[in-house]
Scaffold this motif. Structure first.
Motif, PDB file in Angstrom:
ATOM      1  N   LEU A 106       6.447 -16.038 -22.912  1.00 50.54           N
ATOM      2  CA  LEU A 106       7.501 -15.407 -22.104  1.00 50.54           C
ATOM      3  C   LEU A 106       8.745 -15.153 -22.953  1.00 50.54           C
ATOM      4  N   HIS A 107       9.088 -16.119 -23.813  1.00 54.10           N
ATOM      5  CA  HIS A 107      10.256 -15.952 -24.680  1.00 54.10           C
ATOM      6  C   HIS A 107      10.034 -14.856 -25.724  1.00 54.10           C
ATOM      7  N   ASP A 108       8.930 -14.950 -26.455  1.00 57.06           N
ATOM      8  CA  ASP A 108       8.742 -14.112 -27.638  1.00 57.06           C
ATOM      9  C   ASP A 108       8.087 -12.769 -27.334  1.00 57.06           C
ATOM     10  N   ASP A 109       7.023 -12.762 -26.531  1.00 58.89           N
ATOM     11  CA  ASP A 109       6.320 -11.503 -26.246  1.00 58.89           C
ATOM     12  C   ASP A 109       7.036 -10.669 -25.194  1.00 58.89           C
ATOM     13  N   PHE A 110       7.477 -11.333 -24.135  1.00 59.57           N
ATOM     14  CA  PHE A 110       8.098 -10.605 -23.024  1.00 59.57           C
ATOM     15  C   PHE A 110       9.624 -10.580 -23.107  1.00 59.57           C
ATOM     16  N   GLN A 111      10.168 -11.211 -24.130  1.00 58.13           N
ATOM     17  CA  GLN A 111      11.622 -11.204 -24.359  1.00 58.13           C
ATOM     18  C   GLN A 111      12.398 -11.710 -23.142  1.00 58.13           C
ATOM     19  N   VAL A 112      11.894 -12.766 -22.519  1.00 64.16           N
ATOM     20  CA  VAL A 112      12.579 -13.417 -21.395  1.00 64.16           C
ATOM     21  C   VAL A 112      13.432 -14.548 -21.963  1.00 64.16           C
ATOM     22  N   PRO A 113      14.752 -14.484 -21.820  1.00 63.98           N
ATOM     23  CA  PRO A 113      15.621 -15.497 -22.426  1.00 63.98           C
ATOM     24  C   PRO A 113      15.370 -16.910 -21.918  1.00 63.98           C
ATOM     25  N   HIS A 114      15.104 -17.044 -20.615  1.00 57.99           N
ATOM     26  CA  HIS A 114      14.950 -18.369 -20.024  1.00 57.99           C
ATOM     27  C   HIS A 114      13.707 -18.404 -19.135  1.00 57.99           C
ATOM     28  N   ALA A 115      12.939 -19.476 -19.274  1.00 58.46           N
ATOM     29  CA  ALA A 115      11.744 -19.642 -18.447  1.00 58.46           C
ATOM     30  C   ALA A 115      11.594 -21.113 -18.090  1.00 58.46           C
ATOM     31  N   GLY A 116      11.191 -21.367 -16.855  1.00 58.96           N
ATOM     32  CA  GLY A 116      11.006 -22.731 -16.399  1.00 58.96           C
ATOM     33  C   GLY A 116       9.843 -22.832 -15.441  1.00 58.96           C
ATOM     34  N   LEU A 117       9.287 -24.002 -15.344  1.00 59.93           N
ATOM     35  CA  LEU A 117       8.106 -24.232 -14.505  1.00 59.93           C
ATOM     36  C   LEU A 117       8.252 -25.563 -13.785  1.00 59.93           C
ATOM     37  N   ARG A 118       7.980 -25.565 -12.481  1.00 63.96           N
ATOM     38  CA  ARG A 118       7.974 -26.791 -11.695  1.00 63.96           C
ATOM     39  C   ARG A 118       6.742 -26.797 -10.795  1.00 63.96           C
ATOM     40  N   LEU A 119       6.094 -27.982 -10.730  1.00 61.24           N
ATOM     41  CA  LEU A 119       4.899 -28.143  -9.902  1.00 61.24           C
ATOM     42  C   LEU A 119       5.109 -29.331  -8.981  1.00 61.24           C
ATOM     43  N   TRP A 120       4.922 -29.125  -7.675  1.00 58.40           N
ATOM     44  CA  TRP A 120       4.951 -30.239  -6.730  1.00 58.40           C
ATOM     45  C   TRP A 120       3.504 -30.549  -6.352  1.00 58.40           C
ATOM     46  N   ALA A 121       2.788 -31.002  -7.347  1.00 60.19           N
ATOM     47  CA  ALA A 121       1.373 -31.340  -7.196  1.00 60.19           C
ATOM     48  C   ALA A 121       1.115 -32.622  -7.972  1.00 60.19           C
ATOM     49  N   VAL A 122      -0.020 -33.229  -7.733  1.00 59.39           N
ATOM     50  CA  VAL A 122      -0.387 -34.457  -8.441  1.00 59.39           C
ATOM     51  C   VAL A 122      -1.181 -34.079  -9.686  1.00 59.39           C
ATOM     52  N   PRO A 123      -0.721 -34.454 -10.869  1.00 56.39           N
ATOM     53  CA  PRO A 123      -1.472 -34.118 -12.077  1.00 56.39           C
ATOM     54  C   PRO A 123      -2.791 -34.879 -12.148  1.00 56.39           C
ATOM     55  N   GLN A 124      -3.809 -34.228 -12.658  1.00 56.31           N
ATOM     56  CA  GLN A 124      -5.086 -34.911 -12.828  1.00 56.31           C
ATOM     57  C   GLN A 124      -4.972 -36.051 -13.834  1.00 56.31           C
ATOM     58  N   ASP A 125      -4.184 -35.842 -14.854  1.00 56.68           N
ATOM     59  CA  ASP A 125      -3.950 -36.880 -15.849  1.00 56.68           C
ATOM     60  C   ASP A 125      -2.634 -37.565 -15.510  1.00 56.68           C
ATOM     61  N   SER A 126      -2.681 -38.818 -15.148  1.00 54.49           N
ATOM     62  CA  SER A 126      -1.480 -39.544 -14.728  1.00 54.49           C
ATOM     63  C   SER A 126      -0.447 -39.636 -15.846  1.00 54.49           C
ATOM     64  N   ALA A 127      -0.863 -39.410 -17.080  1.00 51.73           N
ATOM     65  CA  ALA A 127       0.075 -39.458 -18.198  1.00 51.73           C
ATOM     66  C   ALA A 127       1.110 -38.345 -18.091  1.00 51.73           C
ATOM     67  N   HIS A 128       0.824 -37.304 -17.297  1.00 47.00           N
ATOM     68  CA  HIS A 128       1.749 -36.187 -17.146  1.00 47.00           C
ATOM     69  C   HIS A 128       2.737 -36.387 -15.993  1.00 47.00           C
TER      70      HIS A 128
END
Length: 226
Positions: A106-128
């Motif tokens: 998103l930053h380099d190919d699409f030239q988007v200055p800021h990108a963020g991601l949030r998930l309100w889900a339970v990760p399969q790997d508890s380490a995450h």
């Protein structure tokens, strides 16, 4: 009182429309017709006036064709970027690589200055579980995201999003995409200081495709009942 036999403009127009071959039978009339030039500078013959009108139409058509070609080239370029993103996410071997590749693209190919991601889900790997991506979001943002039927593009939607992009970020336009499986489980946010970068009337085709691609990829890293 003598009857008025003078023809009106409407009468003449109606006659010429009803007799389209009139000037074929009287070509000498065209030779003697002169009209004001559309570009100033006195009068021109009817034939010259028609040529000028045709040239104007051709210039307009050429400009439209150039615009269509430019849009086509831009769409091809975006399509190639989405394809590269697809291949990269498919090849990601774990959650860290998946998310890092997504933000990097998103930053380099699409030239988007800021990108963020949030998930309100339970990760399969508890380490995450402690990853900022799985950090909690407030009920208002979650409910707002779940109400989206298409990507949101425009100014700040009245939600607290600045913390997603770092302390120095001051975005003025946003593209927000709900991430879905059987139900909404997260939000992908893009932002720019350019208030015209993301706007309500912009095309949604590629934003939709990116949202579907990211959603499908993330399903491998969250519990199925999320």
């Amino acid at each position: 009182m003598e009857p008025n036999n003078q023809l009106s403009e409407d009468d003449i127009t109606a006659f010429l429309r009803a007799n389209p071959k009139f000037f074929e039978r009287h070509p000498e009339l065209l030779i003697n017709m002169y009209l004001p030039s559309t570009h100033g500078g006195g009068t021109v013959s009817l034939a010259e006036r028609q040529q000028l009108a045709q040239r104007d139409k051709i210039r307009v058509l050429e400009a439209k064709m150039a615009e269509f070609l430019r849009y086509g080239e831009e769409n091809d370029a975006i399509s190639d970027k989405v394809h590269r993103l697809s291949l990269g996410l498919l090849a990601a071997q774990n959650f860290e690589i998946f998310t890092q590749l997504l933000i990097h693209a998103l930053h380099d190919d699409f030239q988007v200055p800021h990108a963020g991601l949030r998930l309100w889900a339970v990760p399969q790997d508890s380490a995450h579980s402690d990853d900022v991506i799985f950090s909690g979001v407030d009920h208002e943002l979650k409910a707002w995201t779940e109400s989206l039927v298409a990507p949101y593009c425009g100014s700040r939607p009245g939600l607290e999003l600045d913390s997603w992009f770092g302390e120095d970020a001051a975005p003025k336009s946003f593209a927000l995409i709900a991430l879905r499986g059987e139900k909404v489980f997260g939000l992908l946010a893009m932002a720019s200081e350019d208030e015209k970068r993301f706007y309500p009337e912009m095309g949604m085709l590629y934003l939709n495709r990116i949202g579907e691609l990211v959603s499908a990829g993330l399903l491998s890293y969250i519990e199925s009942d999320a």
